[in-house]
Design an enzyme around this catalytic site. Structure first.
Site, PDB file in Angstrom:
ATOM      1  N   ASN A  83       0.854  -1.096   0.063  1.00  0.00           N
ATOM      2  CA  ASN A  83       0.037   0.017   0.115  1.00  0.00           C
ATOM      3  C   ASN A  83       0.690   1.174  -0.096  1.00  0.00           C
ATOM      4  O   ASN A  83       2.244   1.290  -0.135  1.00  0.00           O
ATOM      5  CB  ASN A  83      -0.970  -0.058   1.177  1.00  0.00           C
ATOM      6  CG  ASN A  83      -2.042   0.426   0.712  1.00  0.00           C
ATOM      7  OD1 ASN A  83      -2.329   1.424  -0.052  1.00  0.00           O
ATOM      8  ND2 ASN A  83      -3.554  -0.149   0.985  1.00  0.00           N
ATOM      9  N   ARG A  84       0.262   2.368   0.308  1.00  0.00           N
ATOM     10  CA  ARG A  84       1.100   3.540   0.202  1.00  0.00           C
ATOM     11  C   ARG A  84       1.440   4.503   1.328  1.00  0.00           C
ATOM     12  O   ARG A  84       1.036   4.239   2.177  1.00  0.00           O
ATOM     13  CB  ARG A  84      -0.046   4.930  -0.608  1.00  0.00           C
ATOM     14  CG  ARG A  84      -0.462   4.175  -2.053  1.00  0.00           C
ATOM     15  CD  ARG A  84      -1.388   5.134  -2.505  1.00  0.00           C
ATOM     16  NE  ARG A  84      -1.818   4.810  -4.028  1.00  0.00           N
ATOM     17  CZ  ARG A  84      -2.466   3.992  -4.708  1.00  0.00           C
ATOM     18  NH1 ARG A  84      -3.164   3.001  -3.417  1.00  0.00           N
ATOM     19  NH2 ARG A  84      -2.585   3.595  -5.673  1.00  0.00           N
ATOM     20  N   HIS A 130       3.682  -0.093  -2.782  1.00  0.00           N
ATOM     21  CA  HIS A 130       4.112  -1.586  -2.808  1.00  0.00           C
ATOM     22  C   HIS A 130       5.320  -1.781  -3.087  1.00  0.00           C
ATOM     23  O   HIS A 130       6.018  -2.591  -3.713  1.00  0.00           O
ATOM     24  CB  HIS A 130       3.089  -2.359  -4.066  1.00  0.00           C
ATOM     25  CG  HIS A 130       1.847  -2.004  -3.852  1.00  0.00           C
ATOM     26  ND1 HIS A 130       1.182  -2.260  -2.792  1.00  0.00           N
ATOM     27  CD2 HIS A 130       0.761  -2.328  -4.787  1.00  0.00           C
ATOM     28  CE1 HIS A 130      -0.238  -2.391  -2.872  1.00  0.00           C
ATOM     29  NE2 HIS A 130      -0.492  -2.501  -4.370  1.00  0.00           N
ATOM     30  N   HIS A 133      -1.198 -10.087  -3.348  1.00  0.00           N
ATOM     31  CA  HIS A 133      -1.788  -9.549  -4.296  1.00  0.00           C
ATOM     32  C   HIS A 133      -2.682 -10.209  -5.665  1.00  0.00           C
ATOM     33  O   HIS A 133      -2.851  -9.642  -6.660  1.00  0.00           O
ATOM     34  CB  HIS A 133      -0.982  -8.145  -5.037  1.00  0.00           C
ATOM     35  CG  HIS A 133      -1.573  -7.013  -5.413  1.00  0.00           C
ATOM     36  ND1 HIS A 133      -2.515  -6.863  -6.450  1.00  0.00           N
ATOM     37  CD2 HIS A 133      -1.537  -5.826  -4.758  1.00  0.00           C
ATOM     38  CE1 HIS A 133      -2.799  -5.509  -6.655  1.00  0.00           C
ATOM     39  NE2 HIS A 133      -2.208  -4.868  -5.638  1.00  0.00           N
ATOM     40  N   TYR A 168      -5.537 -11.169  -7.952  1.00  0.00           N
ATOM     41  CA  TYR A 168      -6.876 -10.595  -8.445  1.00  0.00           C
ATOM     42  C   TYR A 168      -7.516 -11.784  -8.589  1.00  0.00           C
ATOM     43  O   TYR A 168      -7.341 -12.715  -9.412  1.00  0.00           O
ATOM     44  CB  TYR A 168      -6.535  -9.853  -9.869  1.00  0.00           C
ATOM     45  CG  TYR A 168      -6.020  -8.573  -9.930  1.00  0.00           C
ATOM     46  CD1 TYR A 168      -4.488  -8.443  -9.575  1.00  0.00           C
ATOM     47  CD2 TYR A 168      -6.656  -7.328 -10.273  1.00  0.00           C
ATOM     48  CE1 TYR A 168      -3.847  -7.239  -9.392  1.00  0.00           C
ATOM     49  CE2 TYR A 168      -5.941  -6.080 -10.311  1.00  0.00           C
ATOM     50  CZ  TYR A 168      -4.654  -6.338  -9.845  1.00  0.00           C
ATOM     51  OH  TYR A 168      -3.888  -4.860 -10.289  1.00  0.00           O
ATOM     52  N   ASP A 173     -11.107   1.254  -3.535  1.00  0.00           N
ATOM     53  CA  ASP A 173      -9.684   1.280  -3.423  1.00  0.00           C
ATOM     54  C   ASP A 173      -9.388   1.615  -2.055  1.00  0.00           C
ATOM     55  O   ASP A 173      -8.761   2.573  -1.732  1.00  0.00           O
ATOM     56  CB  ASP A 173      -8.878   1.699  -4.340  1.00  0.00           C
ATOM     57  CG  ASP A 173      -7.455   1.263  -4.373  1.00  0.00           C
ATOM     58  OD1 ASP A 173      -7.103   0.426  -3.754  1.00  0.00           O
ATOM     59  OD2 ASP A 173      -6.924   1.913  -5.334  1.00  0.00           O
ATOM     60  N   GLU A 181      -6.475  -7.460   0.258  1.00  0.00           N
ATOM     61  CA  GLU A 181      -5.146  -7.555   0.794  1.00  0.00           C
ATOM     62  C   GLU A 181      -5.122  -7.402   2.055  1.00  0.00           C
ATOM     63  O   GLU A 181      -5.507  -6.417   2.585  1.00  0.00           O
ATOM     64  CB  GLU A 181      -4.152  -6.534  -0.045  1.00  0.00           C
ATOM     65  CG  GLU A 181      -4.419  -6.656  -1.581  1.00  0.00           C
ATOM     66  CD  GLU A 181      -4.093  -5.123  -1.977  1.00  0.00           C
ATOM     67  OE1 GLU A 181      -3.223  -4.673  -1.899  1.00  0.00           O
ATOM     68  OE2 GLU A 181      -4.832  -4.793  -2.917  1.00  0.00           O
TER      69      GLU A 181
HETATM   70  C1  BGC Z   1      -3.691  -0.565  -4.492  1.00  0.00           C
HETATM   71  C2  BGC Z   1      -4.370   0.313  -5.979  1.00  0.00           C
HETATM   72  C3  BGC Z   1      -3.293   0.004  -7.001  1.00  0.00           C
HETATM   73  C4  BGC Z   1      -2.987  -1.453  -6.993  1.00  0.00           C
HETATM   74  C5  BGC Z   1      -2.110  -1.538  -8.207  1.00  0.00           C
HETATM   75  C6  BGC Z   1      -3.940  -1.935  -4.834  1.00  0.00           C
HETATM   76  O1  BGC Z   1      -3.173  -2.634  -3.922  1.00  0.00           O
HETATM   77  O2  BGC Z   1      -4.733  -0.302  -3.757  1.00  0.00           O
HETATM   78  O3  BGC Z   1      -4.562   1.533  -5.599  1.00  0.00           O
HETATM   79  O4  BGC Z   1      -3.644   0.616  -8.007  1.00  0.00           O
HETATM   80  O5  BGC Z   1      -2.945  -2.009  -5.987  1.00  0.00           O
HETATM   81  O6  BGC Z   1      -2.405  -2.707  -8.992  1.00  0.00           O
END
Ligand code: BGC
Length: 372
Positions: A108-109, A134, A208, A210, A273, A337
């Protein structure tokens, strides 16, 4: 005696028939390894195939610790691949929005890629709209992990290890990371994360994948989601939490009862998100449950972590051609996540993400597959 012997034979035949029938539906858990390709510098990477007794099959490569495929049955027993990804390692290297990968050192950020720790300011790579995302330019999703096969009491797995050097992507301290992926006979993919450091450093590891429980046949807007959270984190335009832990009540973020992803997504700027504040504080507990009505497939997410990032694949835009040539358009996959809260190093009120020498980082995440 004359009547007992034939009766015994009939009985034994019936027994053999029943156990053969069971055996037909079950396989012996197995793990196998094949070459997956080379990274840019010529390092060979591998792909392991884990299979449990019910035939659920998970493929994992030691490039980025990426789960490349998960085959799980629908309600009729038909197998389908329920994660997005690519067919070859070159495509993962070239351009991947973190498909199936391990994320670190900080998932995350972190706002502006800066934080202060013990009076010292650290500057990280700002690889996402001026923020750190990330783990930076070369996060744990882009490195080659050492791998060792695991056979545990409850399944087969892979132990991945990576030594993240002091100063890598701007983070302090050598971080020794171990991730155990185990596919259990109870149809779970269990991820155990552990890490130790020689200097104080932020750590927030996650996974991560999907998911698309329809077997990637259409987008995920029809999937029904339950998230075990009373609060969530509103974010600014660059997806940094504002610091407020807002009540989900009366908002499109209320997933305490199952709701379709697509039902209220139009009311959420950009799509989901956001980080959710999981109920029940600590210990391994249910974080989320997702089901796909047509296939009947379900996914339960359990974790020991305080937060869950629910991402509805907003940035997938149809430019990626994935496995089997499928075009991944907007909302084609969703991520769940498990993690600590975003930007925690700059938010003293959030649970701490700082790991110090002598301490051990530990986190468990379980993805449990089922049908209804
Ligand atoms: C984030 C998204 C991001 C994505 C990247 C996610 O974990 O929350 O903001 O764009 O990852 O694929």
């Amino acid at each position: 005696m004359r009547t007992i012997v034939p009766a015994l034979i009939v009985f034994l035949c019936a027994l053999t028939f029943i156990s053969c029938k069971d055996a037909m539906n079950q396989t012996k858990p197995s793990i196998s390894k094949e070459t997956f390709g080379n990274t840019g510098d010529g390092t060979k990477v591998f792909l392991w195939t884990l299979k449990n007794k019910n035939g659920i099959t998970v493929k994992i490569t030691n490039y980025g610790g990426i789960v490349t495929s998960i085959l799980a049955p629908d309600r009729t027993g038909k197998m389908g691949d329920i994660v997005l990804g690519y067919d070859d390692v070159k495509s993962y290297i070239k351009n991947s929005p973190y498909f199936g990968s391990l994320i670190g050192r900080y998932g995350n950020r972190i706002a502006k890629g800066r934080f202060k720790l013990d009076g010292k300011e650290y500057k990280l790579a700002t690889n996402n709209n001026g923020n750190h995302l990330h783990g930076g330019n070369v996060g744990y999703d882009k490195v080659v992990w050492n791998a060792e096969e695991l056979r545990t009491g409850d399944g087969v797995g892979l132990r991945l290890k990576y030594l993240s050097k002091d100063g890598e992507e701007g983070f302090p301290g050598n971080l020794d990371v171990t991730v155990d992926y185990v596919l259990t006979d109870s149809d779970e993919l269990k991820i155990d994360y552990a890490a130790v450091t020689d200097k104080a450093t932020p750590v927030n590891l996650t996974h991560h994948s999907y998911f698309n429980l329809a077997g990637a046949k259409r987008d995920v807007l029809d999937h029904e989601v339950m998230i075990n959270a009373d609060k969530y984190m509103p974010v600014d335009a660059t997806v940094i939490p504002t610091g407020v832990l807002a009540a989900v009540e009366g908002t499109p973020f209320d997933f305490r009862e199952p709701r379709k992803i697509g039902e209220r997504i139009g009311k959420v700027e950009g799509g989901y998100d956001n980080n959710f504040v999981l109920r029940d504080g600590a210990g391994l507990r249910l974080a989320a449950k997702v089901s796909e009505p047509e296939s009947g497939r379900t996914l339960e997410v359990l974790t020991t972590e305080p937060g869950l990032q629910f991402y509805s694949g907003n940035f997938l835009d149809g430019t990626i051609k994935g496995k089997g040539g499928i075009i991944y358009s907007r909302h084609y996959g969703f991520c769940m996540e498990t993690q600590h809260f975003p930007d925690s190093p700059n938010r003293p009120a959030f649970p701490s993400t700082i790991l110090r020498p002598g301490e051990k980082y530990q986190h468990t995440c379980i993805y449990k597959f089922g049908v209804k």
